[in-house]
Design an enzyme around this catalytic site. Structure first.
Site, PDB file in Angstrom:
ATOM      1  N   ASP A 268     -21.805 -20.772  72.095  1.00  0.00           N
ATOM      2  CA  ASP A 268     -21.597 -19.388  72.495  1.00  0.00           C
ATOM      3  C   ASP A 268     -20.636 -19.289  73.673  1.00  0.00           C
ATOM      4  O   ASP A 268     -20.743 -20.035  74.647  1.00  0.00           O
ATOM      5  CB  ASP A 268     -22.956 -18.772  72.875  1.00  0.00           C
ATOM      6  CG  ASP A 268     -22.849 -17.320  73.270  1.00  0.00           C
ATOM      7  OD1 ASP A 268     -22.641 -16.488  72.375  1.00  0.00           O
ATOM      8  OD2 ASP A 268     -22.974 -17.022  74.473  1.00  0.00           O
ATOM      9  N   GLU A 310     -17.628 -19.992  69.214  1.00  0.00           N
ATOM     10  CA  GLU A 310     -17.512 -18.553  69.358  1.00  0.00           C
ATOM     11  C   GLU A 310     -16.507 -18.301  70.467  1.00  0.00           C
ATOM     12  O   GLU A 310     -16.822 -18.388  71.656  1.00  0.00           O
ATOM     13  CB  GLU A 310     -18.861 -17.914  69.718  1.00  0.00           C
ATOM     14  CG  GLU A 310     -18.803 -16.388  69.619  1.00  0.00           C
ATOM     15  CD  GLU A 310     -19.406 -15.662  70.798  1.00  0.00           C
ATOM     16  OE1 GLU A 310     -19.549 -14.438  70.716  1.00  0.00           O
ATOM     17  OE2 GLU A 310     -19.710 -16.295  71.815  1.00  0.00           O
TER      18      GLU A 310
END
Length: 655
Positions: A268, A310
């Site tokens: 992330d 991401e």
């Protein structure tokens, strides 16, 4: 949630008095949870949930081969994001959990899912949907136990599905013991785990990401008397990767979960791991070194475990997160800019926006693969479009202020497209045929609605709709107020459940299943090369996917994918000169289509919002019969139906 006390000596970081995370080895599994049947011997009856769940199909008896040994499995995989707290509640407390997800694995296997992506399930104050983590190596008790998690991985693997989990590397919650120790003991072993300064003047060239909630990337801590750095919410302090102890502690966290048997990690918010004065603190060389170090550790200790980046950046920046053959970084990277342009193209009635971003997408290393999506648990980001495009998309898709969040739109797929079957089908056909491995968001396969009156991104995180029982089969809790979020009650969407959609052969659920299985039958859509093709009409996007054939198959597999972004029919000529004279066949229904002309042009007529995936047949005489494969949609149910309701009349079907 009360602030945890400073860590005991046995949990100190590397570089301190003792090794960190030494007590984090997961406990040995104590066997399957009571809600699942024992694992059958090879060739025995299938393992399924006992008792069956209403609306969830029980798979017919078939071998359970488990996982494919193919190290490139991710290239042809379809990923499915299952938000744990909103997917299925097994114990009636109103919160979805791991045992609940286990009861739905047969449904996901039936649908055609290859890998389940699970967002954070760690202990958290839940001020950012669980991305504010207070303990990296535990499971929030509301979701289950470590034994439950190990059972989930095992049960998914038995069905040939894999598990990818979120790993939040950029920041922790301010309730994490690391941060509590850092703020209370600046000279202690955790004092340098975060980025602290005496004033807030550092890194002035860095943009603020959450412009609607944050005014600065610095926040003042009264207890320590200093400012700490955060790229997202102020309750999420950034880790200090200049400290080698932080790097080693993060490696230990990744090792901990890799030992449970998970197949990969979605990393992330990775562009923001490192900071440097005089830069915008994004995509820095030090950040790439951190990611390469994690990849090297996984390749060495857990070979085959994938990582997904991401990174909401432009393609020429994101491609750097694949690394190189000599120093690989991520296995996959999400392709953020292509997603909003699919929506833009649908309203503009032109393929130009999609073509524009694909032409500016650089080649990637052979070890890498793009990840694509239409929606997920976050807002539909509009950071990668121009101000003019953003204004148009707000007018088209988010006319009410409550539909917007940050620089984006907090709406689900079906409401975004006004529940249009034609537009939804076309968007899915694009997602599954463009370069990369697609990721679906839970509930989009049944056309789930949204609740824009919920706060922030909870608008698109409501409970999964399984049947028409109270709480729509998500939970048996008596008090609706105990639900993690309210179920959807909007007219036109409240009746959409897995159970009702399962009973309608023409439903969006059955369409989604058929097109997923069709993609599985044609691995060229995941592994093949990609080439944009010239089309005589700007409303039409045309591209080919090609793959070298097996020994004895000199032509290999070639598909021509054509999509009409206009609402009106279009007659189009597509240039494929190297395929002149070859026949074509529509793989959705098996219907022969016109051959490619001697001039290398394929001439087609498409209905409004129509699309085709055409298999290029061998040249006449290359094979007896010249038939190619006979893939007629859904092999498992034997229907052989074209999964495109109403496609032939060019109008599609609206719900």
């Amino acid at each position: 949630m009360s602030a945890p006390s400073p860590l005991p000596p046995e949990a100190l970081p590397v570089g301190a008095s003792t090794r960190p995370l030494a007590t984090m080895e997961p406990p040995a599994s104590t066997g399957p949870t009571p809600m699942t049947a024992p694992v059958p011997a090879p060739g025995a009856a299938p393992m399924t949930v006992v008792p069956p769940v209403p609306g969830v199909p029980v798979l017919p008896e078939q071998p359970r081969p488990g996982l494919d040994a193919d190290p490139d499995w991710f290239r042809t995989a379809v990923f499915y994001e299952a938000l744990l707290r909103s997917f299925a509640d097994s114990d009636g407390d109103g919160v979805g959990d791991i045992p609940g997800l286990i009861t739905r694995l047969d449904y996901l296997a039936w649908l055609g899912v290859d890998c389940i992506w699970i967002p954070p399930f760690y202990p958290s104050p839940m001020r950012d949907g669980g991305y504010d983590i207070s303990d990296y190596t535990a499971i929030d008790p509301r979701y289950g136990t470590m034994e439950d998690f190990r059972e989930l991985v095992h049960q998914a693997h038995q069905r040939g599905m894999r598990i990818v989990i979120d790993m939040v590397l950029n920041h922790t919650s301010d309730a994490h013991p690391w941060f509590q120790a850092s703020r209370s003991d600046p000279e202690g072993p955790y004092g340098d785990f975060y980025v602290w300064r005496d004033d807030d003047s550092g890194y002035p060239d860095t943009r603020i990401i959450f412009v609607d909630t944050e005014e600065s990337n610095w926040a003042y801590d009264v207890e320590r008397g200093q400012f700490y750095w955060h790229r997202f919410f102020s309750h999420q302090p950034d880790l200090n990767y200049d400290n080698p102890a932080v790097v080693e502690a993060v490696h230990d966290v990744v090792r901990f979960w890799a030992r449970t048997g998970v197949d990969g990690f979605r990393l992330d918010a990775i562009p923001y791991l490192a900071e440097a004065e005089g830069t915008n603190c994004e995509n820095l060389p030090a950040t790439h070194s951190i990611i390469a170090g994690i990849r090297a550790m996984l390749d060495r200790e857990f070979p085959g475990t994938i990582t997904i980046a991401e990174a909401n950046q432009w393609p020429h920046e994101v491609v750097e997160y694949f690394g190189t053959a000599e120093a690989p970084e991520c296995t996959m990277c999400f392709h953020f800019p292509v997603m909003p342009r699919i929506y833009y193209a649908l309203r503009a009635g032109s393929a130009e926006a999609i073509r524009w971003v694909l032409e500016r997408t650089p080649d990637i290393p052979s070890h890498g693969q793009w990840g694509t999506f239409l929606r997920n648990h976050d807002e539909l980001t509009l950071e990668m479009v121009t101000e003019e495009e953003r204004a148009r998309m707000y007018a088209w898709y988010a006319p009410e202020e409550r539909m917007r969040a940050n620089i984006g739109i907090r709406r689900r797929l079906s409401p975004l497209l006004d529940a249009s079957r034609a537009e939804t089908e076309l968007a899915l056909a694009l997602l599954l045929s463009l370069p990369g491995s697609p990721c679906l968001y839970y509930g989009d396969e049944i056309g789930m609605g949204e609740n824009i009156w919920l706060e922030d991104r909870d608008a698109v995180r409501t409970p999964m709709q399984w049947d028409d029982s109270p709480n729509m089969g998500f939970s048996a809790v008596v008090d609706p107020g105990a639900l993690t979020l309210p179920v959807i009650q909007t007219p036109g969407y409240a009746h959409l459940t897995v159970s009702t959609e399962m009973g309608r052969p023409d439903s969006l659920l059955h369409f989604t299943r058929r097109i997923l299985h069709l993609r599985r039958a044609h691995p060229v859509l995941g592994r093949g090369s990609f080439a944009l093709r010239e089309a005589s009409d700007p409303a039409v996007l045309a591209h080919t996917r090609g793959q070298d054939g097996a020994p004895g198959d000199e032509d290999g597999a070639i598909l021509i994918c054509v999509a009409n972004l206009a609402a009106a029919p279009r007659a189009v000529s597509i240039s494929v000169p190297e395929l002149a004279g070859r026949g074509t066949r529509d793989i959705f229904g098996g219907t022969p289509f016109p051959p490619i002309g001697a001039d290398g042009a394929l001439r087609l007529t498409l209905g409004g919002l129509g699309y085709y995936w055409l298999e290029v047949l061998p040249r006449q005489g290359d094979r007896e019969g010249g038939g190619g494969r006979d893939d007629r949609g859904d092999h498992e149910d034997g229907k052989g139906a074209d999964p495109r309701p109403g496609h032939g009349n060019g109008t599609g079907e609206s719900r």
